[in-house]
Design a protein around this motif. Structure first.
Motif, short mmCIF file in Angstrom:
data_model
loop_
_atom_site.label_atom_id
_atom_site.label_comp_id
_atom_site.label_asym_id
_atom_site.label_seq_id
_atom_site.Cartn_x
_atom_site.Cartn_y
_atom_site.Cartn_z
N ILE A 50 -5.15 0.82 -1.11
CA ILE A 50 -4.74 -0.01 -2.24
C ILE A 50 -5.50 0.32 -3.52
N PHE A 51 -6.82 0.45 -3.47
CA PHE A 51 -7.60 0.70 -4.69
C PHE A 51 -7.47 2.14 -5.19
N PHE B 47 -3.76 4.85 -11.47
CA PHE B 47 -2.98 4.27 -12.57
C PHE B 47 -3.87 3.95 -13.77
N ILE B 48 -5.07 3.47 -13.52
CA ILE B 48 -5.96 3.05 -14.60
C ILE B 48 -6.72 4.23 -15.21
N LEU C 209 2.66 1.67 -3.45
CA LEU C 209 1.71 2.14 -4.47
C LEU C 209 1.34 3.60 -4.24
N GLN D 19 0.83 -1.20 0.00
CA GLN D 19 0.00 0.00 0.00
C GLN D 19 0.86 1.25 0.00
N PRO E 11 -4.61 4.17 -5.38
CA PRO E 11 -3.51 4.27 -6.35
C PRO E 11 -3.77 3.49 -7.63
N ILE E 12 -4.38 2.32 -7.52
CA ILE E 12 -4.69 1.52 -8.71
C ILE E 12 -5.68 2.26 -9.59
N ALA E 13 -6.68 2.91 -8.99
CA ALA E 13 -7.65 3.70 -9.76
C ALA E 13 -6.95 4.85 -10.48
N ALA F 270 2.12 6.55 -6.90
CA ALA F 270 0.97 7.27 -7.46
C ALA F 270 1.05 8.77 -7.15
#
Length: 69
Positions: A54-55, A61-62, A24, A21, A57-59, A28
Motif C-alpha cells: 500500500i505505501f 504517486f507523491i 494501487l 493494494q 504505490p502511494i510513495a 502505479a
C-alpha cells in the motif's frame, strides 16, 4: 474461552485491503512504465511499488513522478 481467530472471521476485513493494494499497484506500475523519467531509477520504483504494500504505490504517486511540462 476460545481465542482462535478463523480465516473466515477476518477475510471480510482483509479482502478489501488486498483489492485496494492490487489496484494501487497496477495503476502505479502502469504510470511508472509510461513515465519518461522518474525521480530515481525506474527499477527502484518498480521494486518499491511491488514489495512495499500500500505505501509503495502511494510513495510513487507523491514522490516518484516527475512533472515536466
Amino acid at each position: 474461552m476460545n481465542n482462535q481467530i478463523e480465516l473466515s472471521d477476518i477475510l471480510p476485513i482483509i479482502a478489501p485491503i488486498i483489492v485496494i493494494q492490487l489496484i494501487l499497484m497496477v495503476i502505479a506500475l502502469v504510470l511508472c512504465a509510461k513515465a519518461e523519467s522518474t525521480r530515481g531509477p525506474k527499477l527502484m520504483w518498480v521494486l518499491i511499488i511491488i514489495f512495499v504494500n500500500i505505501f509503495g504505490p502511494i510513495a510513487f504517486f507523491i514522490a516518484g513522478r516527475r512533472n515536466e511540462r
